[in-house]
Design an enzyme around this catalytic site. Sequence first.
Site, PDB file in Angstrom:
ATOM      1  CE  LYS A 199     -27.462  55.965  41.336  1.00  0.00           C
ATOM      2  NZ  LYS A 199     -28.309  57.056  41.754  1.00  0.00           N
TER       3      LYS A 199
ATOM      4  CD  GLU B 234     -35.942  45.987  31.363  1.00  0.00           C
ATOM      5  OE1 GLU B 234     -34.450  45.625  32.144  1.00  0.00           O
ATOM      6  OE2 GLU B 234     -36.412  46.446  31.925  1.00  0.00           O
TER       7      GLU B 234
ATOM      8  N   GLY C  76     -30.777  58.472  38.493  1.00  0.00           N
ATOM      9  CA  GLY C  76     -31.350  57.543  37.610  1.00  0.00           C
ATOM     10  C   GLY C  76     -31.481  59.101  35.579  1.00  0.00           C
ATOM     11  NE  ARG C  77     -36.754  60.173  37.836  1.00  0.00           N
ATOM     12  CZ  ARG C  77     -36.659  59.353  39.134  1.00  0.00           C
ATOM     13  NH1 ARG C  77     -36.761  57.872  38.633  1.00  0.00           N
ATOM     14  NH2 ARG C  77     -37.427  59.474  39.900  1.00  0.00           N
TER      15      ARG C  77
ATOM     16  CD  GLU D 292     -38.744  56.072  36.993  1.00  0.00           C
ATOM     17  OE1 GLU D 292     -38.463  55.034  36.178  1.00  0.00           O
ATOM     18  OE2 GLU D 292     -37.218  56.444  36.452  1.00  0.00           O
TER      19      GLU D 292
ATOM     20  CG  HIS E  89     -52.057  66.397  10.420  1.00  0.00           C
ATOM     21  ND1 HIS E  89     -52.919  66.797   9.432  1.00  0.00           N
ATOM     22  CD2 HIS E  89     -51.047  67.109   9.700  1.00  0.00           C
ATOM     23  CE1 HIS E  89     -52.729  67.262   8.388  1.00  0.00           C
ATOM     24  NE2 HIS E  89     -51.252  67.849   9.207  1.00  0.00           N
TER      25      HIS E  89
ATOM     26  CE  LYS F  34     -36.192  47.948  38.056  1.00  0.00           C
ATOM     27  NZ  LYS F  34     -35.137  48.281  38.523  1.00  0.00           N
TER      28      LYS F  34
HETATM   29  O1  F6P Z   1     -36.839  52.340  35.605  1.00  0.00           O
HETATM   30  C1  F6P Z   1     -36.434  52.066  36.233  1.00  0.00           C
HETATM   31  C2  F6P Z   1     -34.979  52.229  36.705  1.00  0.00           C
HETATM   32  O2  F6P Z   1     -34.901  52.436  37.977  1.00  0.00           O
HETATM   33  C3  F6P Z   1     -34.732  53.526  35.802  1.00  0.00           C
HETATM   34  O3  F6P Z   1     -34.835  54.680  37.259  1.00  0.00           O
HETATM   35  C4  F6P Z   1     -33.370  53.888  35.461  1.00  0.00           C
HETATM   36  O4  F6P Z   1     -32.836  54.855  34.938  1.00  0.00           O
HETATM   37  C5  F6P Z   1     -33.494  53.026  35.185  1.00  0.00           C
HETATM   38  O5  F6P Z   1     -34.402  52.509  35.646  1.00  0.00           O
HETATM   39  C6  F6P Z   1     -32.199  51.937  34.301  1.00  0.00           C
HETATM   40  O6  F6P Z   1     -31.337  51.894  35.916  1.00  0.00           O
HETATM   41  P1  F6P Z   1     -29.839  51.536  36.024  1.00  0.00           P
HETATM   42  O7  F6P Z   1     -29.073  53.027  35.475  1.00  0.00           O
HETATM   43  O8  F6P Z   1     -29.124  50.974  37.362  1.00  0.00           O
HETATM   44  O9  F6P Z   1     -30.291  50.708  34.629  1.00  0.00           O
END
Ligand code: F6P
Length: 535
Positions: free
Chosen positions: A192, A198, A253-254, A339, A370, A498
């Site tokens: 987004k 990452e 995002g989620r 979150e 288990h 971060k």
């Molecule tokens: O973990 C934090 C977060 O901001 C989430 O809310 C989001 O889904 C994820 O990182 C990835 O963010 P982006 O889509 O901006 O890469």
Amino acid sequence: MELNTKLNHLSQEQKQHFIDNNISRTVAGSSLELDYSKQSVSDAVLDTLFAWARELNFEQKRDAMFLGEVINHTEKRSVLHSVLRASDERKKEVLGTELADEVIITEQKMSTLVGEITSRKRLGFSRQPIKDIVAIGIGGSYYGPKICAQALKPYSSGAVKVHYVANVDGGAIEEKIALLEPATTLVVVISKTFTTQETLLNANFFKQWLLDGGCSLAQLSRHLIAVTSATDKAIEFGVSQENILPMWDWVGGRFSLWSAVGFPLACAIGMNNYLALKEGAYEMDKHFQTAPLENNMPVILGLLGVWNRSFLGYSGLAVLPYDHALRDFPGYLQQLDMESNGKRVNHQGELVELATAPMVFGQEGTNSQHAFMQMMHQGQEPIPSEFILPLTPHHGHEEHHKTMVANCLAQSEALMRGISLEEVAEQLRTQGLPEEEVKRLAPHKVMPGNSPSVTVTMDKLTPQAMGSLMALYEHKIFVQGVMWDINPFDQWGVELGKQIGKDVIASMNGEASSIDFSASTQGLLAKYKALNTKS
Ligand code: F6P
């Protein structure tokens, strides 16, 4: 008496009572049914919870979300993932014609791209059809498509294989590239913000991998797609404008599966199945918006969660899908729930007096029996659980299915019923154990029971049912946000890590960092450097 004070009193009373095993309470909505008979609630508790929701103007707040009011006030945003699964007409009503047209055009563009890929018409730089997709993204840009593709594998188009890359781990990357050929791989970067460390590291890696594999800079557009709300950043990265599927700041995002974040999923299961998933979610939206609170599945699930967490004081929540296809669903719910509602201040920035989000964990089916379920049966505190059970399987192994369903039903029964000292002693005596041995062993076998659970069933795990399940949980989270008066739609808690991460990398690179690290972190950094610095 204030309603939440009344709930506090009721919780003290309720703790003296065993769950009533003669009660049957169910609610149906969309293609799901929620059995909440095995909850530690009386009619008085339920009535008070509904009254409290009404007192907090729950219905107005719900409607405000669906109408696009700015309810995510810390980020000054609307929360409108639900409009992405509504009709075009409704989109125009809520978003206005211009924005709705942008959404509709994006959906059409996505559908065309999915069609090209699933019909093997999209060719790579060597004119061979695309066979594999690497979907790069993390958190909300990963979990939704990943778990739905897993859940809906029987609906897979088979035309293309989708690989998900989320974590930054060279080992995971090595595993993926061993399976892939640059000439037949499409790289989809989902972010987004297009700033997530990452995702950008992985995206840069795969871009270079394509170039090293024979793709020229000019041919990259055949292999690179981005899903983002930061179009300029994606272009800067090297994605051509026509290969960008936009998303909007009013989709969290989620909650973003319903936007073009669902693109890799649609490639995996085909556009029609993806649309059926959205349809299922839309059915749940309608149920959530129209059913009276007393017959409203997300409302009931959300209120019971608040009751267990904030009044009975139970800190965990086990999510137990009895279906291999839903094995990663608990992980998705961890992000969605923790979150969103893992917060300590209310809308006014004051500490919330009630306990908020539980610790969510879980594992598929009988495996959990288990592993951690020992603690659920005999630990010191009840752990509420949510069993998820598709009643008919996609496979033909009837005996396996019957056994799995039996285990699911047996676990919720055992968690509720428990077994008393007298019952255990009686069983041991019947086995012929001497009285001394009965006395010694019996306390170890006692299970207190009274552990609340719900069971969500569906006839079959179809795209519609999966869509309804996803929307059920999205709305549950919203309900709880209203009851705790917190904003489920921001996530400031992830920011500090971060920021400090940037300082740690600077230090690893021999650059100055903006903070003084603790003695512990300095020691760990020194250890890392000693083993990783090239002379
Ligand atoms: O973990 C934090 C977060 O901001 C989430 O809310 C989001 O889904 C994820 O990182 C990835 O963010 P982006 O889509 O901006 O890469």
